[in-house]
Design a protein around this motif. Structure first.
Motif, PDB file in Angstrom:
ATOM      1  N   HIS A 246       0.852  -1.187   0.000  1.00 46.48           N
ATOM      2  CA  HIS A 246       0.000   0.000   0.000  1.00 46.48           C
ATOM      3  C   HIS A 246       0.883   1.231   0.000  1.00 46.48           C
ATOM      4  N   PRO A 247       0.775   2.123  -0.883  1.00 49.34           N
ATOM      5  CA  PRO A 247      -0.080   2.097  -2.063  1.00 49.34           C
ATOM      6  C   PRO A 247       0.544   1.230  -3.151  1.00 49.34           C
ATOM      7  N   LYS A 248      -0.301   0.525  -3.900  1.00 53.12           N
ATOM      8  CA  LYS A 248       0.163  -0.329  -4.981  1.00 53.12           C
ATOM      9  C   LYS A 248       0.742   0.559  -6.075  1.00 53.12           C
ATOM     10  N   ARG A 249       1.925   0.218  -6.541  1.00 57.66           N
ATOM     11  CA  ARG A 249       2.549   1.044  -7.572  1.00 57.66           C
ATOM     12  C   ARG A 249       3.608   0.263  -8.325  1.00 57.66           C
ATOM     13  N   ASP A 250       4.039   0.816  -9.444  1.00 56.52           N
ATOM     14  CA  ASP A 250       5.074   0.197 -10.262  1.00 56.52           C
ATOM     15  C   ASP A 250       6.450   0.671  -9.811  1.00 56.52           C
ATOM     16  N   VAL A 251       7.379  -0.268  -9.794  1.00 59.11           N
ATOM     17  CA  VAL A 251       8.760   0.025  -9.437  1.00 59.11           C
ATOM     18  C   VAL A 251       9.613  -0.262 -10.667  1.00 59.11           C
ATOM     19  N   ALA A 252      10.408   0.716 -11.083  1.00 57.84           N
ATOM     20  CA  ALA A 252      11.290   0.547 -12.238  1.00 57.84           C
ATOM     21  C   ALA A 252      12.599  -0.084 -11.792  1.00 57.84           C
ATOM     22  N   VAL A 253      13.076  -1.069 -12.555  1.00 60.27           N
ATOM     23  CA  VAL A 253      14.338  -1.739 -12.243  1.00 60.27           C
ATOM     24  C   VAL A 253      15.114  -2.040 -13.520  1.00 60.27           C
TER      25      VAL A 253
END
Length: 175
Positions: free
Chosen positions: A124-131
């Motif tokens: 929480h909060p749901k989100r995109d993580v760049a890798v």
């Protein structure tokens, strides 16, 4: 090489790094970072920096900010707007994670190649993580670049998953 991994179901989208899209990936990587967040997050950071939130309950404030974000998302959905994301070639499921590694369910990687991807964090909060990551073999990847805040969130999620597994093991042992 021995890598310690914990079962964790997470979604991933990725593409091989290429010279043609290198700049696009770098731009999206920065946009998904802490430094280029939505306006409400920027406002909150400034308010905290000025000390305007010291008499406010942090939990309540964060919940209000999340409510504002949800309203913004609903508004975007109603208008038909979508966040601009680069189209990535492959969707895959991560089945286990470590501090600097993750394992993909299906063997879709090419050993030694580097990739850019987005991981949908189930927090929480749901989100995109760049890798950015490198294939150790056809299903094991080593994270080579991730934003500092995202790395902390990744480690926190890993610790939470470990606690869940320990509780489950203890319950099995007791029954």
């Amino acid at each position: 090489m021995s890598v310690r991994l914990i079962p964790a179901p997470i979604s991933l989208e990725f593409s091989k790094l290429s010279d043609e899209k290198k700049e696009e990936y770098a731009r999206e990587f920065q946009q998904l970072s802490d430094s280029d967040e939505d306006p409400i997050s920027q406002w909150l950071k400034l308010a905290k920096a000025r000390g305007e939130t010291r008499d406010t309950d942090d939990v309540l404030l964060n919940l209000m900010v999340e409510l504002h974000r949800k309203i913004d998302k609903l508004e975007m959905t109603i208008k038909g707007d979508k966040p601009k994301r680069i189209e990535l070639d492959v969707s895959a499921d991560i089945d286990s994670i470590g501090h600097e590694h993750f394992h993909i369910k299906e063997p879709v990687l090419e050993k030694g190649l580097e990739y850019y991807g987005r991981i949908t964090m189930p927090v929480h909060p749901k989100r995109d993580v760049a890798v950015y990551f490198k294939a150790v073999d056809n299903s094991l990847a080593e994270i080579i670049q991730i934003h500092e805040r995202d790395a902390k969130e990744w480690s926190s999620y890993l610790a939470a998953r470990e606690r869940v597994l320990i509780r489950e093991a203890k319950q099995k042992k007791d029954s």
